[in-house]
Motif scaffolding. Structure first.
Motif, PDB file in Angstrom:
ATOM      1  N   THR A 122      -3.239  -1.834  -3.709  1.00 27.48           N
ATOM      2  CA  THR A 122      -4.228  -2.190  -2.692  1.00 27.48           C
ATOM      3  C   THR A 122      -3.971  -3.599  -2.199  1.00 27.48           C
ATOM      4  OG1 THR A 122      -5.884  -0.760  -3.717  1.00 27.48           O
ATOM      5  CG2 THR A 122      -6.675  -2.428  -2.171  1.00 27.48           C
ATOM      6  N   ARG A 167     -12.986  -7.618  -3.565  1.00 30.08           N
ATOM      7  CA  ARG A 167     -13.027  -6.294  -4.196  1.00 30.08           C
ATOM      8  C   ARG A 167     -14.220  -6.164  -5.122  1.00 30.08           C
ATOM      9  NH1 ARG A 167      -6.696  -5.305  -5.921  1.00 30.08           N
ATOM     10  NH2 ARG A 167      -5.764  -5.961  -3.938  1.00 30.08           N
ATOM     11  N   GLU A 222       0.816  -1.200   0.000  1.00 29.78           N
ATOM     12  CA  GLU A 222       0.000   0.000   0.000  1.00 29.78           C
ATOM     13  C   GLU A 222       0.855   1.258   0.000  1.00 29.78           C
ATOM     14  OE1 GLU A 222      -2.753  -0.349   3.206  1.00 29.78           O
ATOM     15  OE2 GLU A 222      -3.996  -1.816   2.114  1.00 29.78           O
ATOM     16  N   TYR A 234     -11.471   1.810   0.439  1.00 25.65           N
ATOM     17  CA  TYR A 234     -11.466   1.320  -0.942  1.00 25.65           C
ATOM     18  C   TYR A 234     -12.836   1.545  -1.586  1.00 25.65           C
ATOM     19  CZ  TYR A 234     -10.962  -1.918  -4.864  1.00 25.65           C
ATOM     20  OH  TYR A 234     -10.925  -2.475  -6.114  1.00 25.65           O
TER      21      TYR A 234
END
Length: 274
Positions: A78, A85, A73, A145
């Motif tokens: 990520t 995700r 990160e 995120y």
């Protein structure tokens, strides 16, 4: 070539982490500490005065991640998240859709005397998007995120709406650039307002939502009440449900009893039932 070098470097770091032979250099330590300080500062910006009930867990520390995730990160990638995700992206799109489709824009335009234009629609939409960002910033790395993808969906939608309305591509590009600048300026103003008293929040709404053009203070009073009750309403929703579904609801702009959002205390009875 650069991607191949990055893959080999990350693979070597991963192997050394597994064998316990990896130690972070001092430069990386300073970078990670600086990044952690920035993350902590961002969490403070988006924190709200949440009223916790007896069943709500109190979060006293940041989400724990390993050194490999922190390195990834710090390099701009990520790391692994709590949920998939793909699921988070779908939930983010649904949450943005709730901001657009479950908001009565006509009521906003009539009650606040705003012109029915694309810019007015965007100002109302960004207010609701900001309230969603405030809520999701409290859900750790997965929430952050999700915030990035909510904003991404917003700009995609604004661009498509401008094209459907027949706005010239050059003019639309200039308008988008101006909207981006105003959006991030509004975030700072709203953040300061939600963490301060109603005077500061009213000033932020006057600058960003009304474009410094509001002659009736009752409109500001109505919007301050609306923002306060909506943020409290979102805080009462389950974080896991929001990360997995993205479904949010909005309270009406005008209510006869706006304080009804406050949860009454559960009665406590003694052995005699009194």
């Amino acid at each position: 070539m650069v991607q191949g070098q990055c893959r080999r470097m990350l693979h070597g770091i991963f192997q050394r982490c597994k064998t316990g032979q990896f130690q972070l250099p001092k430069a990386c330590d300073r970078l990670i500490q600086a990044d952690g300080a920035t993350t902590h500062q961002n969490r403070l910006i988006y924190s709200t005065n949440k009223q916790l009930s007896a069943k709500d867990p109190v979060q006293t520390s940041e989400e724990k991640v390993g050194p490999f995730t922190r390195i990834i990160e710090a390099m701009g990638f990520t790391g692994p998240l709590k949920y998939s995700r793909w699921k988070i992206k779908v939930a983010a799109l649904r949450m943005y859709t709730c901001c657009v489709e479950k908001t009565d824009y006509e009521e906003f335009f009539n009650k606040c005397q705003m012109p029915d234009t694309l810019n007015s629609w965007f100002l109302v939409a960004q207010l609701h998007v900001w309230m969603c960002l405030v809520r999701m910033k409290q859900e750790g790395r997965a929430g952050k995120y999700m915030c990035r993808y909510i904003v991404h969906c917003m700009w995609e939608d604004v661009e498509q709406r401008g094209k459907v309305m027949g706005i010239n591509s050059v003019v639309l590009k200039q308008d988008l650039r101006s909207m981006v600048e105003n959006f991030y300026a509004a975030l700072f103003g709203y953040d300061e307002g939600i963490l301060s008293d109603d005077h500061v929040l009213a000033a932020a709404l006057w600058r960003n939502l009304f474009n410094r053009n509001c002659e009736d203070p009752r409109h500001l009073e109505l919007l301050v009440e609306y923002v306060r009750k909506q943020v409290q309403h979102l805080d009462a929703l389950s974080g896991e449900d929001l990360l997995l579904t993205g479904e949010v609801s909005w309270r009406p702009l005008v209510e006869s009893n706006a304080r009804s959002i406050l949860k009454p205390l559960s009665p406590v009875y003694n052995d005699e039932g009194l």
